[in-house]
Design a protein around this motif. Structure first.
Motif, PDB file in Angstrom:
ATOM      1  N   ASP A 158     -46.180  -1.918  53.738  1.00  0.00           N
ATOM      2  CA  ASP A 158     -45.688  -0.534  53.743  1.00  0.00           C
ATOM      3  C   ASP A 158     -46.657   0.424  53.056  1.00  0.00           C
ATOM      4  O   ASP A 158     -46.773   1.582  53.435  1.00  0.00           O
ATOM      5  CB  ASP A 158     -44.304  -0.450  53.073  1.00  0.00           C
ATOM      6  N   TRP A 159     -47.346  -0.060  52.015  1.00  0.00           N
ATOM      7  CA  TRP A 159     -48.336   0.776  51.319  1.00  0.00           C
ATOM      8  C   TRP A 159     -49.451   1.197  52.286  1.00  0.00           C
ATOM      9  O   TRP A 159     -49.888   2.328  52.311  1.00  0.00           O
ATOM     10  CB  TRP A 159     -48.938  -0.006  50.154  1.00  0.00           C
ATOM     11  N   ASP A 161     -49.460   0.824  55.818  1.00  0.00           N
ATOM     12  CA  ASP A 161     -49.150   1.325  57.168  1.00  0.00           C
ATOM     13  C   ASP A 161     -48.937   2.837  57.147  1.00  0.00           C
ATOM     14  O   ASP A 161     -48.622   3.418  56.112  1.00  0.00           O
ATOM     15  CB  ASP A 161     -47.989   0.564  57.836  1.00  0.00           C
ATOM     16  N   GLN A 162     -49.157   3.475  58.304  1.00  0.00           N
ATOM     17  CA  GLN A 162     -49.214   4.939  58.326  1.00  0.00           C
ATOM     18  C   GLN A 162     -47.853   5.620  58.194  1.00  0.00           C
ATOM     19  O   GLN A 162     -47.775   6.768  57.789  1.00  0.00           O
ATOM     20  CB  GLN A 162     -49.918   5.400  59.609  1.00  0.00           C
ATOM     21  N   ASP A 163     -46.784   4.874  58.559  1.00  0.00           N
ATOM     22  CA  ASP A 163     -45.485   5.531  58.530  1.00  0.00           C
ATOM     23  C   ASP A 163     -44.842   5.443  57.152  1.00  0.00           C
ATOM     24  O   ASP A 163     -45.378   4.822  56.248  1.00  0.00           O
ATOM     25  CB  ASP A 163     -44.559   4.914  59.593  1.00  0.00           C
ATOM     26  N   SER A 164     -43.707   6.122  57.021  1.00  0.00           N
ATOM     27  CA  SER A 164     -42.977   6.070  55.759  1.00  0.00           C
ATOM     28  C   SER A 164     -41.645   5.339  55.926  1.00  0.00           C
ATOM     29  O   SER A 164     -40.686   5.567  55.183  1.00  0.00           O
ATOM     30  CB  SER A 164     -42.743   7.489  55.226  1.00  0.00           C
ATOM     31  N   GLU A 174     -41.703   2.669  49.907  1.00  0.00           N
ATOM     32  CA  GLU A 174     -42.489   3.739  50.516  1.00  0.00           C
ATOM     33  C   GLU A 174     -42.443   4.931  49.556  1.00  0.00           C
ATOM     34  O   GLU A 174     -42.073   4.753  48.396  1.00  0.00           O
ATOM     35  CB  GLU A 174     -41.940   4.094  51.917  1.00  0.00           C
TER      36      GLU A 174
HETATM   37 CA   LIG Z   1     -46.366   3.391  54.749  1.00  0.00          CA
END
Ligand SMILES: [Ca+2]
Ligand SMILES: [Ca+2]
Length: 335
Positions: A158-159, A161-164, A174
């Motif tokens: 999650d840190w 990857d581009q999404d939240s 996130e």
């Molecule tokens: Ca993320």
């Protein structure tokens, strides 16, 4: 002589004496400051010299890497990995350097030795590219509980990857988690740029980081080099203990020590099964394990860590420089 004139002369004498006192104090202070400055200049001078020696060391390492013959694989018995004459106590200008690392020649934790050469970054787990399963298995190998290992693996994904969006509703993190910390920040939503950045990720403690930092990297395409990886990394890829032992034993060769001239190498992932079958009987589950990792590994390395100790011939000043270079000779990191 009148009383007034005597008093005047006495005053002049006192003023003169005070002036001498003040001037002496001033001279002593000035001398002290000059001496401090000279010491500082000498130290700066030493630091500059050490820096130049370290730069020479990195250039030497790059030159050694470029000397390697063209081939499809890199292995621990290559000269970049183990070459005392190129990397130990090399004289340059007014000092010397060594490029070395702590090494476990038999994959037994209690047996460590110093090797003179570079470390392969592709021998490590890539925290920018590795999938959830690899990260989770890897963290469990370093004694995290199953749920802790899963949470940390998801938090890393999650840190970067581009999404939240949270990968899992509980455990991961996130922006919303990091914004509520006493010193708030946001999730990176992009690749790690320095290794220590992982300390910002939920669940990564300084203590755990110290235990795993030599096994993780942020450089490369994310495929570990099966010729250089440690047993921990082989296991993290999803290989069982028995097959991991066979891979290590195959690589170490007859003398059972890795990084020596009798080592066996895999020239490409696809020749792993053929080569291992020449030495060992592989069970059906082992063949399946091998088939599953072939896509996830490489036999070629592109990024290397240089740990250089630079010293001066006169005096005891030393400097440790850690540097990451790629095969083209580009410096990616310098500390
Ligand atoms: Ca993320
Ligand atoms: Ca060997």
């Amino acid at each position: 002589m009148s009383n007034t004139r005597l008093k005047k002369r006495a005053s002049i004498l006192i003023i003169s004496l005070w002036s001498v006192c003040l001037l002496t104090t001033f001279a002593v202070m000035l001398g002290y400051q000059v001496r401090q400055k000279l010491i500082l200049v000498k130290r700066l001078d030493e630091r500059d010299k050490l820096r130049l020696i370290a730069e020479a060391a990195i250039k030497k390492a790059i030159a050694e890497l470029k000397k390697e013959p063209e081939k499809d694989y890199d292995a621990l018995n290559d000269k970049w990995s183990n070459n005392i004459s190129a990397f130990k106590d090399i004289n340059v200008g007014e000092g010397n350097f060594s490029i070395s690392y702590d090494f476990d020649p038999k994959e037994e934790a209690d047996l460590r030795e110093i090797r003179y050469g570079m470390l392969d970054e592709e021998s490590k787990i890539n925290i920018n590219k590795s999938d959830f399963k690899i990260l989770e298995r890897f963290f469990r190998l370093f004694a995290l509980e199953e749920s802790q290992a899963q949470d940390l693996a998801y938090a890393i994904i999650d840190w970067r990857d581009q999404d939240s969006q949270l990968s899992v509703p509980l455990g991961s993190a996130e922006d919303s988690y990091y914004r509520n910390l006493s010193q708030p920040y946001e999730a990176k939503d992009g690749p790690f740029e320095v290794l220590e950045e992982v300390l910002l990720v939920k669940g990564m403690t300084p203590d755990f980081f110290q235990r795993i930092k030599n096994y993780i990297t942020i450089y490369g395409q994310g495929k570990p080099n099966i010729n250089t990886v440690s047993k921990e990394v082989i296991l993290a890829l999803g290989v069982g203990q028995d097959l991991a032992a066979k891979i290590i034993s195959f690589r170490n060769g007859k003398d059972t020590i890795s990084g020596t001239s009798d080592d066996n190498v895999f020239q490409s992932p696809s020749d792993m099964i053929t080569k291992l079958s020449e030495f060992y009987r592989l069970s059906d589950p082992e063949l399946l394990e091998l088939n599953l990792i072939l896509e996830k590994i490489t036999t070629k390395s592109e990024n290397f860590m240089i740990k250089c100790i630079a010293g001066l011939n006169k005096g005891k000043s030393k400097d440790l420089v850690v540097c990451i270079i790629n095969r083209k000779g580009k410096v990616l990191y310098w500390n």
